[in-house]
Design a protein around this motif. Structure first.
Motif, PDB file in Angstrom:
ATOM      1  N   LEU A   1       0.816  -1.218   0.000  1.00  0.00           N
ATOM      2  CA  LEU A   1       0.000   0.000   0.000  1.00  0.00           C
ATOM      3  C   LEU A   1       0.849   1.267   0.000  1.00  0.00           C
ATOM      4  CD1 LEU A   1      -2.782  -1.050   2.536  1.00  0.00           C
ATOM      5  CD2 LEU A   1      -3.066  -0.698   0.071  1.00  0.00           C
ATOM      6  N   LEU A   2       2.043   1.194   0.589  1.00  0.00           N
ATOM      7  CA  LEU A   2       2.891   2.376   0.706  1.00  0.00           C
ATOM      8  C   LEU A   2       3.920   2.484  -0.417  1.00  0.00           C
ATOM      9  CD1 LEU A   2       3.537   2.563   4.564  1.00  0.00           C
ATOM     10  CD2 LEU A   2       1.771   3.694   3.196  1.00  0.00           C
ATOM     11  N   SER A   3       3.828   1.616  -1.413  1.00  0.00           N
ATOM     12  CA  SER A   3       4.779   1.640  -2.528  1.00  0.00           C
ATOM     13  C   SER A   3       4.129   2.332  -3.730  1.00  0.00           C
ATOM     14  CB  SER A   3       5.187   0.211  -2.907  1.00  0.00           C
ATOM     15  OG  SER A   3       5.914  -0.389  -1.844  1.00  0.00           O
ATOM     16  N   PRO A   4       4.541   3.564  -4.042  1.00  0.00           N
ATOM     17  CA  PRO A   4       3.857   4.327  -5.093  1.00  0.00           C
ATOM     18  C   PRO A   4       3.998   3.738  -6.492  1.00  0.00           C
ATOM     19  CG  PRO A   4       5.758   5.518  -4.252  1.00  0.00           C
ATOM     20  CD  PRO A   4       5.557   4.361  -3.346  1.00  0.00           C
ATOM     21  N   LYS A   5       4.940   2.833  -6.702  1.00  0.00           N
ATOM     22  CA  LYS A   5       5.029   2.165  -8.009  1.00  0.00           C
ATOM     23  C   LYS A   5       3.841   1.236  -8.227  1.00  0.00           C
ATOM     24  CE  LYS A   5       8.015  -0.736 -10.885  1.00  0.00           C
ATOM     25  NZ  LYS A   5       9.306  -1.447 -11.008  1.00  0.00           N
ATOM     26  N   LEU A   6       3.224   0.786  -7.133  1.00  0.00           N
ATOM     27  CA  LEU A   6       2.142  -0.191  -7.207  1.00  0.00           C
ATOM     28  C   LEU A   6       0.795   0.508  -7.091  1.00  0.00           C
ATOM     29  CD1 LEU A   6       3.497  -2.987  -4.828  1.00  0.00           C
ATOM     30  CD2 LEU A   6       4.241  -2.383  -7.144  1.00  0.00           C
ATOM     31  N   GLU A   7      -0.026   0.378  -8.113  1.00  0.00           N
ATOM     32  CA  GLU A   7      -1.398   0.849  -8.027  1.00  0.00           C
ATOM     33  C   GLU A   7      -2.248  -0.345  -7.595  1.00  0.00           C
ATOM     34  OE1 GLU A   7      -4.904   2.284 -11.003  1.00  0.00           O
ATOM     35  OE2 GLU A   7      -2.958   3.279 -11.247  1.00  0.00           O
ATOM     36  N   VAL A   8      -2.560  -0.380  -6.326  1.00  0.00           N
ATOM     37  CA  VAL A   8      -3.280  -1.531  -5.766  1.00  0.00           C
ATOM     38  C   VAL A   8      -4.745  -1.457  -6.186  1.00  0.00           C
ATOM     39  CG1 VAL A   8      -3.945  -2.748  -3.662  1.00  0.00           C
ATOM     40  CG2 VAL A   8      -1.664  -1.728  -3.838  1.00  0.00           C
ATOM     41  N   LYS A   9      -5.150  -2.387  -7.026  1.00  0.00           N
ATOM     42  CA  LYS A   9      -6.515  -2.401  -7.546  1.00  0.00           C
ATOM     43  C   LYS A   9      -7.487  -3.069  -6.583  1.00  0.00           C
ATOM     44  CE  LYS A   9      -6.959  -0.743 -10.869  1.00  0.00           C
ATOM     45  NZ  LYS A   9      -6.963   0.660 -11.290  1.00  0.00           N
ATOM     46  N   GLY A  10      -6.964  -3.749  -5.591  1.00  0.00           N
ATOM     47  CA  GLY A  10      -7.813  -4.374  -4.587  1.00  0.00           C
ATOM     48  C   GLY A  10      -7.022  -5.356  -3.747  1.00  0.00           C
ATOM     49  N   ILE A  11      -7.552  -5.631  -2.567  1.00  0.00           N
ATOM     50  CA  ILE A  11      -6.980  -6.651  -1.684  1.00  0.00           C
ATOM     51  C   ILE A  11      -8.006  -7.761  -1.549  1.00  0.00           C
ATOM     52  CG2 ILE A  11      -6.004  -7.151   0.581  1.00  0.00           C
ATOM     53  CD1 ILE A  11      -5.303  -4.214   0.865  1.00  0.00           C
ATOM     54  N   ILE A  12      -7.570  -8.991  -1.757  1.00  0.00           N
ATOM     55  CA  ILE A  12      -8.452 -10.155  -1.722  1.00  0.00           C
ATOM     56  C   ILE A  12      -8.123 -11.002  -0.503  1.00  0.00           C
ATOM     57  CG2 ILE A  12      -9.069 -12.300  -2.909  1.00  0.00           C
ATOM     58  CD1 ILE A  12      -8.389 -10.794  -5.560  1.00  0.00           C
ATOM     59  N   SER A  13      -9.139 -11.308   0.284  1.00  0.00           N
ATOM     60  CA  SER A  13      -8.947 -12.167   1.451  1.00  0.00           C
ATOM     61  C   SER A  13      -9.027 -13.627   1.022  1.00  0.00           C
ATOM     62  CB  SER A  13     -10.011 -11.875   2.509  1.00  0.00           C
ATOM     63  OG  SER A  13      -9.817 -12.709   3.636  1.00  0.00           O
ATOM     64  N   SER A  14      -7.945 -14.355   1.257  1.00  0.00           N
ATOM     65  CA  SER A  14      -7.854 -15.751   0.836  1.00  0.00           C
ATOM     66  C   SER A  14      -8.036 -16.688   2.023  1.00  0.00           C
ATOM     67  CB  SER A  14      -6.491 -15.996   0.186  1.00  0.00           C
ATOM     68  OG  SER A  14      -6.365 -17.330  -0.245  1.00  0.00           O
ATOM     69  N   GLN A  15      -8.626 -17.827   1.781  1.00  0.00           N
ATOM     70  CA  GLN A  15      -8.803 -18.840   2.817  1.00  0.00           C
ATOM     71  C   GLN A  15      -7.467 -19.500   3.171  1.00  0.00           C
ATOM     72  OE1 GLN A  15      -8.464 -22.448   2.492  1.00  0.00           O
ATOM     73  NE2 GLN A  15      -7.625 -22.199   0.430  1.00  0.00           N
ATOM     74  N   PHE A  16      -7.385 -20.024   4.394  1.00  0.00           N
ATOM     75  CA  PHE A  16      -6.255 -20.873   4.816  1.00  0.00           C
ATOM     76  C   PHE A  16      -6.807 -21.948   5.753  1.00  0.00           C
ATOM     77  CE2 PHE A  16      -6.583 -17.074   7.374  1.00  0.00           C
ATOM     78  CZ  PHE A  16      -6.403 -17.456   8.698  1.00  0.00           C
ATOM     79  N   GLU A  17      -7.875 -22.571   5.277  1.00  0.00           N
ATOM     80  CA  GLU A  17      -8.688 -23.428   6.128  1.00  0.00           C
ATOM     81  C   GLU A  17      -7.942 -24.650   6.655  1.00  0.00           C
ATOM     82  OE1 GLU A  17     -12.742 -23.045   7.584  1.00  0.00           O
ATOM     83  OE2 GLU A  17     -11.268 -21.762   6.601  1.00  0.00           O
ATOM     84  N   ASN A  18      -7.139 -25.292   5.808  1.00  0.00           N
ATOM     85  CA  ASN A  18      -6.457 -26.517   6.236  1.00  0.00           C
ATOM     86  C   ASN A  18      -5.548 -26.277   7.429  1.00  0.00           C
ATOM     87  OD1 ASN A  18      -7.695 -27.953   4.201  1.00  0.00           O
ATOM     88  ND2 ASN A  18      -5.935 -27.936   2.828  1.00  0.00           N
ATOM     89  N   THR A  19      -4.655 -25.310   7.318  1.00  0.00           N
ATOM     90  CA  THR A  19      -3.710 -25.072   8.408  1.00  0.00           C
ATOM     91  C   THR A  19      -4.382 -24.415   9.606  1.00  0.00           C
ATOM     92  OG1 THR A  19      -3.027 -23.029   7.295  1.00  0.00           O
ATOM     93  CG2 THR A  19      -1.662 -24.988   6.961  1.00  0.00           C
TER      94      THR A  19
END
Length: 311
Positions: free
Chosen positions: A33-51
């Motif tokens: 988020l703080l890296s101006p080279k990166l235009e963050v188009k969205g953050i996706i929450s991913s599952q980690f159900e097994n662990t």
């Protein structure tokens, strides 16, 4: 951020994160988020159900991550600026796509008439990257997938992120997407100490304080939960997700090699050669000093800007 980045050098990015699995994703999210080279188009929450279940935690890992992502954005006063998407609740059971908002966001962005490169950086399992590719295979030609995951070469084997969705990993590596893999032997080199974090992160704003606080809390919980294994180590941590951000800032041209196509064995998670599949980039080195110091500096700059704006 007072860092002038030419428009021609900027890239589009989706951050896919199992944000509440332990204590390092939070640092990588902030770094992106703080890296101006990166235009963050969205953050996706991913599952980690097994662990999550193996560690004795409740089901609903994707939802836990969603809450964590929104909390981070709130602390940074970015809730109105960054889109957050729900990933799939569970790992893929087969190589069939499931319609959902995270996949649709990736597909929509990939199909835009935009000359800038599009990256999907995954800090956890490849569930949501795979799902988008299964729903719209044609986007593989327009996306680069950067994954923190996979065991050590040449054999491979069990690895945390891979174990949370091996079906998805196989789907991504069988697709036509451009893959950059950062395996365990590389991502674990991002070592820092709690003392360093206390000096370089904790004093800098609400987000700096929270990043270190939540690491202390997880460190205490995991140490009590797993007293008989050599993890966590007590006074140190590996910020293993940050290299996915680093390689977008600097590709490390001499820190990777080309690997012929592979799949992951069903039970052993070992690498199985498949020369007919698309070759991909495997990182053998990502600079820990550059990675950590860049993040520390940006957190400190962000705090300075915040204080100036409040005067």
């Amino acid at each position: 951020m007072p860092i002038p980045v030419p428009e021609e050098k900027k890239v589009r990015v989706f951050v896919v994160t199992d944000a509440k699995n332990e204590a390092d994703d939070q640092f990588a999210i902030v770094h992106a988020l703080l890296s101006p080279k990166l235009e963050v188009k969205g953050i996706i929450s991913s599952q980690f159900e097994n662990t999550s279940l193996q560690m004795g935690r409740p089901a609903g890992s994707m939802k836990a991550g969603l809450i964590e992502i929104n909390h981070i954005l709130s602390l940074m006063d970015m809730s109105e600026d960054v889109a957050v998407y729900r990933g799939l609740d569970l790992a893929l059971e087969s190589a069939n796509g499931i319609e959902n908002e995270a996949a649709r966001a990736i597909i929509t962005e990939a199909k835009k008439d935009d000359p800038r490169p599009l990256f999907v950086i995954s800090f956890g399992p490849l569930t949501d990257m795979a799902n988008a590719l299964l729903l719209a295979p044609e986007i593989g030609e327009k996306v680069t997938s950067v994954w923190i995951g996979g065991g050590d070469y040449p054999k491979g084997g069990w690895e945390y992120n891979l174990s949370n969705d091996p079906v998805a990993a196989n789907a991504v590596f069988a697709s036509n997407v451009t893959n950059w893999q950062i395996p365990r032997a590389v991502y674990t080199t991002m070592r820092t100490s709690l003392a360093e974090l206390t000096v370089k992160v904790a004093p800098y704003g609400k987000i700096g304080e929270y990043l270190v606080q939540q690491m202390h809390e997880f460190n205490a919980w995991a140490s009590a939960r797993f007293p008989d294994i050599n993890w966590p180590k007590g006074e140190s941590w590996s910020l293993g997700d940050n290299p996915a951000v680093t390689v977008l800032l600097d590709e490390h041209e001499y820190g990777y090699r080309e690997q012929s196509g592979i799949q992951f064995a069903k039970e052993s998670f070992e690498y199985v050669q498949h020369d007919e599949l698309k070759s991909f980039r495997v990182y053998t080195f990502v600079d820990p000093r550059f990675t950590l110091e860049d993040m520390f500096s940006k957190i400190q700059l962000f705090d300075q800007l915040d204080k100036q704006s409040r005067k």
